[in-house]
Motif scaffolding. Structure first.
Motif, PDB file in Angstrom:
ATOM      1  N   UNK A  34       0.814  -1.210   0.000  1.00  0.00           N
ATOM      2  CA  UNK A  34       0.000   0.000   0.000  1.00  0.00           C
ATOM      3  C   UNK A  34       0.852   1.267   0.000  1.00  0.00           C
ATOM      4  N   UNK A  35       2.165   1.109  -0.035  1.00  0.00           N
ATOM      5  CA  UNK A  35       3.051   2.249  -0.210  1.00  0.00           C
ATOM      6  C   UNK A  35       3.007   2.684  -1.673  1.00  0.00           C
ATOM      7  N   UNK A  36       3.381   3.929  -1.960  1.00  0.00           N
ATOM      8  CA  UNK A  36       3.524   4.319  -3.367  1.00  0.00           C
ATOM      9  C   UNK A  36       4.469   3.365  -4.087  1.00  0.00           C
ATOM     10  N   UNK A  37       4.186   3.087  -5.339  1.00  0.00           N
ATOM     11  CA  UNK A  37       4.954   2.077  -6.082  1.00  0.00           C
ATOM     12  C   UNK A  37       6.453   2.336  -6.029  1.00  0.00           C
ATOM     13  N   UNK A  38       6.862   3.597  -6.057  1.00  0.00           N
ATOM     14  CA  UNK A  38       8.283   3.924  -6.074  1.00  0.00           C
ATOM     15  C   UNK A  38       8.986   3.578  -4.765  1.00  0.00           C
ATOM     16  N   UNK A  39       8.213   3.365  -3.709  1.00  0.00           N
ATOM     17  CA  UNK A  39       8.809   3.098  -2.396  1.00  0.00           C
ATOM     18  C   UNK A  39       8.768   1.626  -2.007  1.00  0.00           C
ATOM     19  N   UNK A  40       8.050   0.828  -2.761  1.00  0.00           N
ATOM     20  CA  UNK A  40       7.865  -0.570  -2.337  1.00  0.00           C
ATOM     21  C   UNK A  40       9.174  -1.330  -2.308  1.00  0.00           C
ATOM     22  N   UNK A 142      10.369   2.508  11.254  1.00  0.00           N
ATOM     23  CA  UNK A 142      10.980   3.842  11.198  1.00  0.00           C
ATOM     24  C   UNK A 142      11.831   3.975   9.939  1.00  0.00           C
ATOM     25  N   UNK A 143      12.612   2.944   9.626  1.00  0.00           N
ATOM     26  CA  UNK A 143      13.459   2.988   8.437  1.00  0.00           C
ATOM     27  C   UNK A 143      12.619   3.126   7.172  1.00  0.00           C
ATOM     28  N   UNK A 144      11.487   2.420   7.113  1.00  0.00           N
ATOM     29  CA  UNK A 144      10.610   2.527   5.948  1.00  0.00           C
ATOM     30  C   UNK A 144      10.051   3.947   5.838  1.00  0.00           C
ATOM     31  N   UNK A 145       9.690   4.539   6.974  1.00  0.00           N
ATOM     32  CA  UNK A 145       9.197   5.922   6.960  1.00  0.00           C
ATOM     33  C   UNK A 145      10.298   6.888   6.524  1.00  0.00           C
ATOM     34  N   UNK A 146      11.522   6.644   6.953  1.00  0.00           N
ATOM     35  CA  UNK A 146      12.643   7.478   6.511  1.00  0.00           C
ATOM     36  C   UNK A 146      12.805   7.395   5.001  1.00  0.00           C
ATOM     37  N   UNK A 147      12.720   6.185   4.458  1.00  0.00           N
ATOM     38  CA  UNK A 147      12.843   6.007   3.008  1.00  0.00           C
ATOM     39  C   UNK A 147      11.723   6.730   2.265  1.00  0.00           C
ATOM     40  N   UNK A 231       0.341  11.282  18.264  1.00  0.00           N
ATOM     41  CA  UNK A 231       0.848  12.138  17.184  1.00  0.00           C
ATOM     42  C   UNK A 231       0.039  11.863  15.917  1.00  0.00           C
ATOM     43  N   UNK A 232      -0.427  12.929  15.260  1.00  0.00           N
ATOM     44  CA  UNK A 232      -1.117  12.780  13.979  1.00  0.00           C
ATOM     45  C   UNK A 232      -0.071  12.584  12.890  1.00  0.00           C
ATOM     46  N   UNK A 233      -0.186  11.479  12.185  1.00  0.00           N
ATOM     47  CA  UNK A 233       0.829  11.152  11.194  1.00  0.00           C
ATOM     48  C   UNK A 233       0.572  11.875   9.873  1.00  0.00           C
ATOM     49  N   UNK A 234       1.626  12.435   9.276  1.00  0.00           N
ATOM     50  CA  UNK A 234       1.464  12.992   7.932  1.00  0.00           C
ATOM     51  C   UNK A 234       1.278  11.872   6.917  1.00  0.00           C
ATOM     52  N   UNK A 235       0.820  12.232   5.734  1.00  0.00           N
ATOM     53  CA  UNK A 235       0.525  11.236   4.707  1.00  0.00           C
ATOM     54  C   UNK A 235       1.732  10.342   4.411  1.00  0.00           C
ATOM     55  N   UNK A 236       2.925  10.927   4.379  1.00  0.00           N
ATOM     56  CA  UNK A 236       4.125  10.166   4.036  1.00  0.00           C
ATOM     57  C   UNK A 236       4.407   9.041   5.019  1.00  0.00           C
TER      58      UNK A 236
END
Length: 280
Positions: A34-40, A142-147, A231-236
């Motif tokens: 469900x991540x954007x295709x470029x991030x999978x 966390x690492x996935x969110x950083x990416x 904490x309200x999470x941003x879309x990213x």
């Protein structure tokens, strides 16, 4: 050593890292879709790296010198990769690329390895155990969110708390199997309070005696979820936080017995709904 083509494509049509993620960690793999295709592919790489770090623990939790030492050597090998060593492995090249591009903080990946080493050495108390969960299972998300480009520290910690809760929920579901596999990712003070020890656990234990530990896991997991929801999470960050949806469901189940190890349709629908609505 794998060829460049083999690194790009595994036996299922996915990349090699995607194949590893799908086979070894189907929950995180599903959430990553469900991540954007470029991030999978980045997520697949990080999930595969985590799988390799966990493999270093399996079957090595004996009190003999050889067992823990073998795991430490393997973790050190991966530590060197994270720090830039050109050790050949199908996961190492894409992992080094993520680090070199500045898309994942090297310290987050080292924290995952620190958590695995702490487990090998023995988690003396609940504070040490919580730290290992935050940096281990929490560090993966966390690492996935950083990416994904997230930089806000509060949001990163909120993602990590959901990841840690997912790790606790998974441990709750698979506790018997994890212990049979030679791992003991439990705080020693809680084991002692239940009249158990690392050695006793590894030699086999009546599942009924694990009841207090299951209750503790559920309480700790719910506390992690609560911390993450302040904490309200941003879309990213929302895609990286999706395992928290599975954590909520796992921790809501009966803590007195091991859960069904096969995900049901309800779990997948809950992740789908959260991904569509952004309510993670």
């Amino acid at each position: 050593m794998t060829s460049e083509t083999d690194q790009r494509t595994g036996t299922s049509g996915l990349s090699v890292c995607g194949d590893i993620a799908r086979r070894s960690d189907p929950d995180r793999f599903f959430c990553s879709l469900f991540l954007p295709a470029a991030l999978r592919e980045d997520a697949f790489t990080l999930i595969a790296f985590n799988h390799e770090s966990v493999r270093a623990l399996t079957g090595t939790q004996s009190r003999s010198v050889a067992g823990p030492l073998a795991g430490m050597i393997r973790l050190q090998w991966w530590r060197e990769i994270v720090e830039g060593a050109p050790h050949p492995h199908e996961v190492s090249a894409p992992l080094r690329d993520l680090i070199a591009q500045g898309r994942v903080d090297r310290r987050t990946l080292l924290g995952i390895l620190d958590a695995r080493e702490a487990e090998l050495e023995g988690l003396a108390d609940r504070d040490a155990w919580r730290e290992a969960m935050w940096h281990g299972a929490g560090g993966v998300q966390r690492a996935i969110a950083e990416a994904a480009g997230l930089q806000d520290e509060d949001a990163l910690r909120a993602v990590a708390s959901r990841g840690a809760a997912f790790g606790v929920g998974g441990l709750l579901r698979h506790l018997d199997a994890v212990l049979r596999g030679g791992r003991c990712p439990l705080p020693e003070d809680a084991l002692n309070a239940a009249g158990l020890s690392r050695d006793a656990i590894q030699n086999g234990v009546d599942p009924a005696r694990l009841g207090p530990l299951r209750t503790l896991l559920r309480q700790e997991g719910l506390a992690l979820l609560h911390a993450g929801r302040t904490v309200t999470l941003p879309r990213a960050a929302r895609g990286a936080a999706l395992p928290g949806v599975l954590a909520r469901r796992d921790l809501a189940r009966d803590a007195g017995a091991e859960g069904d190890t096969v995900r049901g349709v309800g779990d997948r629908l809950a992740v789908l709904w959260a991904a569509l609505t952004g309510r993670v």
